[in-house]
Design a protein around this motif. Structure first.
Motif, mmCIF file in Angstrom:
data_model
loop_
_atom_site.group_PDB
_atom_site.id
_atom_site.type_symbol
_atom_site.label_atom_id
_atom_site.label_comp_id
_atom_site.label_asym_id
_atom_site.label_seq_id
_atom_site.Cartn_x
_atom_site.Cartn_y
_atom_site.Cartn_z
ATOM 1 N N GLU A 70 0.634 -1.328 0.023
ATOM 2 C CA GLU A 70 0.073 0.075 -0.041
ATOM 3 C C GLU A 70 0.798 1.269 0.112
ATOM 4 O OE1 GLU A 70 -3.272 -0.085 -0.342
ATOM 5 O OE2 GLU A 70 -3.047 -2.302 -0.525
ATOM 6 N N LEU A 71 2.130 0.972 0.457
ATOM 7 C CA LEU A 71 2.755 2.240 0.597
ATOM 8 C C LEU A 71 3.131 3.162 -0.536
ATOM 9 C CD1 LEU A 71 4.425 4.359 2.769
ATOM 10 C CD2 LEU A 71 6.400 2.802 2.408
ATOM 11 N N PRO A 72 3.416 2.252 -1.624
ATOM 12 C CA PRO A 72 4.100 3.353 -2.952
ATOM 13 C C PRO A 72 2.803 3.884 -3.419
ATOM 14 C CG PRO A 72 4.600 1.029 -3.098
ATOM 15 C CD PRO A 72 3.977 0.787 -1.660
ATOM 16 N N ARG A 73 1.431 3.520 -3.186
ATOM 17 C CA ARG A 73 0.469 4.365 -3.549
ATOM 18 C C ARG A 73 0.236 5.645 -2.762
ATOM 19 N NH1 ARG A 73 -4.451 0.823 -3.590
ATOM 20 N NH2 ARG A 73 -2.662 -0.418 -4.050
ATOM 21 N N GLU A 74 0.591 5.557 -1.612
ATOM 22 C CA GLU A 74 0.361 6.849 -0.714
ATOM 23 C C GLU A 74 1.900 7.710 -1.059
ATOM 24 O OE1 GLU A 74 -0.210 9.454 2.085
ATOM 25 O OE2 GLU A 74 -1.368 8.319 1.136
ATOM 26 N N LEU A 75 2.972 7.095 -1.363
ATOM 27 C CA LEU A 75 4.142 7.741 -1.599
ATOM 28 C C LEU A 75 3.929 8.689 -3.038
ATOM 29 C CD1 LEU A 75 6.931 8.631 -1.154
ATOM 30 C CD2 LEU A 75 7.807 6.614 -2.223
ATOM 31 N N ASP A 76 3.221 7.872 -3.772
ATOM 32 C CA ASP A 76 2.944 8.490 -5.163
ATOM 33 C C ASP A 76 2.144 9.708 -5.120
ATOM 34 O OD1 ASP A 76 2.900 8.387 -8.244
ATOM 35 O OD2 ASP A 76 0.942 8.051 -7.977
ATOM 36 N N ARG A 77 1.055 9.503 -4.213
ATOM 37 C CA ARG A 77 0.238 10.768 -3.936
ATOM 38 C C ARG A 77 0.832 12.005 -3.497
ATOM 39 N NH1 ARG A 77 -2.613 13.267 -0.066
ATOM 40 N NH2 ARG A 77 -1.838 12.128 1.568
ATOM 41 N N ILE A 78 1.972 11.517 -2.579
ATOM 42 C CA ILE A 78 2.601 12.676 -1.971
ATOM 43 C C ILE A 78 3.527 13.322 -2.814
ATOM 44 C CG2 ILE A 78 4.318 13.245 0.003
ATOM 45 C CD1 ILE A 78 1.877 12.697 1.215
ATOM 46 N N PHE A 79 4.213 12.607 -3.831
ATOM 47 C CA PHE A 79 4.896 12.979 -5.085
ATOM 48 C C PHE A 79 4.149 14.152 -5.769
ATOM 49 C CE2 PHE A 79 8.070 9.281 -4.906
ATOM 50 C CZ PHE A 79 9.056 9.969 -4.047
ATOM 51 N N ARG A 80 2.883 13.698 -6.036
ATOM 52 C CA ARG A 80 2.036 14.422 -7.065
ATOM 53 C C ARG A 80 1.710 15.821 -6.497
ATOM 54 N NH1 ARG A 80 0.150 11.463 -11.367
ATOM 55 N NH2 ARG A 80 0.536 9.091 -11.180
ATOM 56 N N ILE A 81 1.546 15.901 -5.219
ATOM 57 C CA ILE A 81 1.013 17.065 -4.513
ATOM 58 C C ILE A 81 2.001 18.065 -3.823
ATOM 59 C CG2 ILE A 81 -1.197 16.282 -3.965
ATOM 60 C CD1 ILE A 81 -0.188 15.787 -0.951
ATOM 61 N N THR A 82 3.450 17.635 -3.879
ATOM 62 C CA THR A 82 4.381 18.458 -3.416
ATOM 63 C C THR A 82 5.003 19.314 -4.615
ATOM 64 O OG1 THR A 82 4.929 16.794 -1.903
ATOM 65 C CG2 THR A 82 6.664 18.175 -2.377
ATOM 66 N N ASP A 83 4.994 20.604 -4.221
ATOM 67 C CA ASP A 83 5.775 21.531 -4.977
ATOM 68 C C ASP A 83 7.060 21.407 -5.259
ATOM 69 O OD1 ASP A 83 3.309 22.868 -5.606
ATOM 70 O OD2 ASP A 83 3.782 24.223 -3.729
ATOM 71 N N GLY A 84 7.788 21.527 -6.419
ATOM 72 C CA GLY A 84 8.942 21.256 -6.541
ATOM 73 C C GLY A 84 9.557 19.976 -7.247
ATOM 74 N N VAL A 85 8.592 19.115 -7.166
ATOM 75 C CA VAL A 85 8.669 17.560 -7.692
ATOM 76 C C VAL A 85 8.433 17.841 -9.264
ATOM 77 C CG1 VAL A 85 8.320 15.051 -7.751
ATOM 78 C CG2 VAL A 85 8.448 16.213 -5.599
ATOM 79 N N MET A 86 9.344 17.424 -10.202
ATOM 80 C CA MET A 86 8.952 17.820 -11.584
ATOM 81 C C MET A 86 8.710 16.389 -12.345
ATOM 82 S SD MET A 86 12.410 19.987 -12.393
ATOM 83 C CE MET A 86 12.174 19.779 -14.204
ATOM 84 N N ARG A 87 9.456 15.228 -11.817
ATOM 85 C CA ARG A 87 9.152 13.891 -12.234
ATOM 86 C C ARG A 87 9.330 12.991 -11.078
ATOM 87 N NH1 ARG A 87 6.777 16.333 -15.819
ATOM 88 N NH2 ARG A 87 6.875 15.795 -17.906
ATOM 89 N N HIS A 88 8.725 11.841 -11.089
ATOM 90 C CA HIS A 88 9.164 10.665 -10.245
ATOM 91 C C HIS A 88 8.459 9.451 -10.947
ATOM 92 C CE1 HIS A 88 4.833 11.337 -9.452
ATOM 93 N NE2 HIS A 88 4.729 9.973 -8.798
ATOM 94 N N ILE A 89 8.959 8.057 -10.247
ATOM 95 C CA ILE A 89 8.729 6.897 -10.638
ATOM 96 C C ILE A 89 8.982 6.005 -9.461
ATOM 97 C CG2 ILE A 89 11.034 6.337 -11.790
ATOM 98 C CD1 ILE A 89 9.313 4.919 -13.859
ATOM 99 N N ILE A 90 8.345 5.037 -9.267
ATOM 100 C CA ILE A 90 8.325 3.990 -8.115
ATOM 101 C C ILE A 90 8.267 2.687 -8.792
ATOM 102 C CG2 ILE A 90 7.215 3.160 -6.124
ATOM 103 C CD1 ILE A 90 5.950 5.865 -5.709
ATOM 104 N N ILE A 91 9.412 1.838 -8.574
ATOM 105 C CA ILE A 91 9.620 0.485 -9.344
ATOM 106 C C ILE A 91 9.527 -0.421 -8.215
ATOM 107 C CG2 ILE A 91 10.815 -0.786 -10.885
ATOM 108 C CD1 ILE A 91 11.822 2.165 -12.110
ATOM 109 N N LYS A 92 8.967 -1.726 -8.313
ATOM 110 C CA LYS A 92 9.143 -2.845 -7.597
ATOM 111 C C LYS A 92 10.225 -3.531 -8.172
ATOM 112 C CE LYS A 92 6.619 -6.707 -7.965
ATOM 113 N NZ LYS A 92 5.576 -7.615 -8.153
ATOM 114 N N LYS A 93 11.067 -3.945 -7.218
ATOM 115 C CA LYS A 93 12.490 -4.650 -7.704
ATOM 116 C C LYS A 93 11.878 -6.149 -7.809
ATOM 117 C CE LYS A 93 15.863 -1.834 -6.072
ATOM 118 N NZ LYS A 93 17.282 -1.859 -5.073
ATOM 119 N N GLU A 94 12.432 -6.652 -8.708
ATOM 120 C CA GLU A 94 12.451 -8.370 -8.615
ATOM 121 C C GLU A 94 12.931 -8.903 -7.621
ATOM 122 O OE1 GLU A 94 10.623 -10.029 -11.163
ATOM 123 O OE2 GLU A 94 10.228 -7.889 -11.890
ATOM 124 N N ALA A 95 12.265 -10.151 -6.891
ATOM 125 C CA ALA A 95 12.841 -10.698 -6.015
ATOM 126 C C ALA A 95 13.994 -11.609 -6.238
ATOM 127 C CB ALA A 95 11.806 -11.799 -5.395
#
Length: 95
Positions: A70-95
């Motif tokens: 669930e945390l990546p979804r919340e982190l993505d939301r925070i990135f979107r509403i934070t001023d100064g963030v131009m681009r972001h990406i969250i990737i799940k690493k392979e096990a």
């Protein structure tokens, strides 16, 4: 718990204190959400691959972290509403 990595680019007009504050903010979101920050790699100011809103540079930061699903979804939301963030990406690493 899964392993993730995120890269985000902050606007170059931010001073060093603002960049550090944003990095700490995002680390806090991860840690307060039950995750752990494994590594923070600040790449510094670099040239963008393409111009974004007439800007050619940005502050790059890579963060490796372990969290629930669930945390990546919340982190993505925070990135979107934070001023100064131009681009972001969250990737799940392979096990």
């Amino acid at each position: 718990m899964r392993k993730y990595e995120t890269i985000f680019i902050l606007h170059p007009s931010l001073d060093e204190e603002a960049v550090k504050a944003n990095i700490e903010k995002f680390k806090g979101v991860i840690e307060n959400g039950g995750g752990t920050v494994d590594n923070v790699d600040e790449w510094g100011k670099r040239k963008l691959a393409y111009t974004i809103d007439k800007v050619n540079d940005g502050h790059y930061t890579l963060v490796d972290f372990t969290a629930n699903t669930e945390l990546p979804r919340e982190l993505d939301r925070i990135f979107r509403i934070t001023d100064g963030v131009m681009r972001h990406i969250i990737i799940k690493k392979e096990a």
